[in-house]
Write an enzyme that holds these catalytic residues in place. Structure first.
Site, PDB file in Angstrom:
ATOM      1  N   LYS A  19       1.504   0.520  -1.935  1.00 22.63           N
ATOM      2  CA  LYS A  19       0.076   1.001  -1.737  1.00 22.63           C
ATOM      3  C   LYS A  19      -0.932   0.269  -2.467  1.00 22.63           C
ATOM      4  O   LYS A  19      -0.766  -0.130  -3.817  1.00 22.63           O
ATOM      5  CB  LYS A  19       0.123   2.417  -2.123  1.00 22.63           C
ATOM      6  CG  LYS A  19      -0.342   3.465  -1.427  1.00 22.63           C
ATOM      7  CD  LYS A  19      -0.395   4.894  -2.063  1.00 22.63           C
ATOM      8  CE  LYS A  19      -1.202   5.919  -1.307  1.00 22.63           C
ATOM      9  NZ  LYS A  19      -0.964   7.236  -1.890  1.00 22.63           N
TER      10      LYS A  19
HETATM   11  O1  G3P Z   1      -2.605  10.905  -0.864  1.00 17.36           O
HETATM   12  C1  G3P Z   1      -3.819  10.985  -1.428  1.00 17.36           C
HETATM   13  C2  G3P Z   1      -3.988  12.215  -2.109  1.00 17.36           C
HETATM   14  O2  G3P Z   1      -2.798  12.614  -2.850  1.00 17.36           O
HETATM   15  C3  G3P Z   1      -5.157  12.695  -2.425  1.00 17.36           C
HETATM   16  O3  G3P Z   1      -5.260  13.843  -2.622  1.00 17.36           O
HETATM   17  O4  G3P Z   1      -6.182  16.160  -3.057  1.00 17.36           O
HETATM   18  O5  G3P Z   1      -6.216  14.367  -4.614  1.00 17.36           O
HETATM   19  O6  G3P Z   1      -7.756  14.106  -2.916  1.00 17.36           O
HETATM   20  P1  G3P Z   1      -6.433  14.784  -3.214  1.00 17.36           P
END
Ligand code: G3P
Length: 220
Positions: A83
């Site tokens: 990534k």
């Molecule tokens: O895969 C990316 C994800 O983990 C981000 O999620 O909820 O932190 O925006 P969030």
């Protein structure tokens, strides 16, 4: 649609693996930090549980640093996908990794222009963060629709849309409606996909009526 699980919690992954729903795993530095564990050790354990792609994120921000970290991470297991952030330097690293046959997930995508660049850089996956766009009053799903249209206009672009920052079941449903190839879903949201109050109510009524029969399926 493929379901990836968005967590670095090995116990969560171990618990969900028998469901058969886990087509892959995504991690990020924040999720790894929540575990308090050694990153490479966590990755080894995850790759032992899941045969699909497991995304491991670099933390260097320059191309040379990203490539060096990518080499270390890719050595953990054959199903590691690297990534990289959707920056100019991340795209340069993506191109080089893709040319070496290493799968790349370009993350932190917030615009259609960025997604187009990720595809041209040879990414296996692009990760648009729908929840974080919704958080600031923009439509995450409009972005998914735009990327879908653009990628479909150019069938030679082989990048899969990996919808990330999913917060609730409707994000998954909308992403599926739009034809995204992958959703990466937090464990709690994955479990909520199965739930419906009418299912619970209906089952309760069936079981109550069944108990009135005094029968047992196993005992005849
Ligand atoms: O895969 C990316 C994800 O983990 C981000 O999620 O909820 O932190 O925006 P969030």
């Amino acid at each position: 649609m493929k379901f990836f699980i968005d967590t670095a919690d090995v116990d969560e992954i171990r618990g969900l693996a028998p469901s058969g729903f886990l087509d892959g795993v995504t991690t990020n530095p924040s999720l790894v930090s929540q575990t308090g564990r050694d990153f490479r050790e966590v990755l080894e354990e995850i790759c032992g549980l899941v045969s699909g792609p497991v995304s491991a994120e670099v933390t260097a921000t320059d191309p040379a640093g990203m490539l060096a970290e990518a080499e270390t991470l890719a050595a953990v297991a054959d199903n590691i996908v690297i990534k990289v952030p959707l920056t100019w330097d991340g795209l340069a690293a993506c191109r080089q990794l893709a040319d070496r046959g290493i799968g790349v997930n370009v993350t932190l995508c917030f615009s259609a222009a960025q997604a187009l660049l990720a595809a041209k850089a040879g990414a296996s996956f692009v990760s648009p963060f729908v929840g974080r766009l919704d958080d600031i009053g923009q439509s995450g799903m409009e972005l998914i629709a735009d990327i879908r249209t653009i990628y479909d206009n150019y069938p030679a672009l082989a990048t899969e849309i990996l919808v990330a920052s999913i917060r609730h079941p409707m994000h998954v449903v909308e992403a599926a409606r739009l034809g995204a190839e992958v959703c990466t879903i937090p464990p709690a949201v994955l479990k909520r996909l199965a739930g419906h109050p009418l299912t619970d109510k209906g089952l309760e009524a069936f079981l109550a009526d069944w108990s009135k029969t005094g029968q047992s399926i196993l005992e005849g």
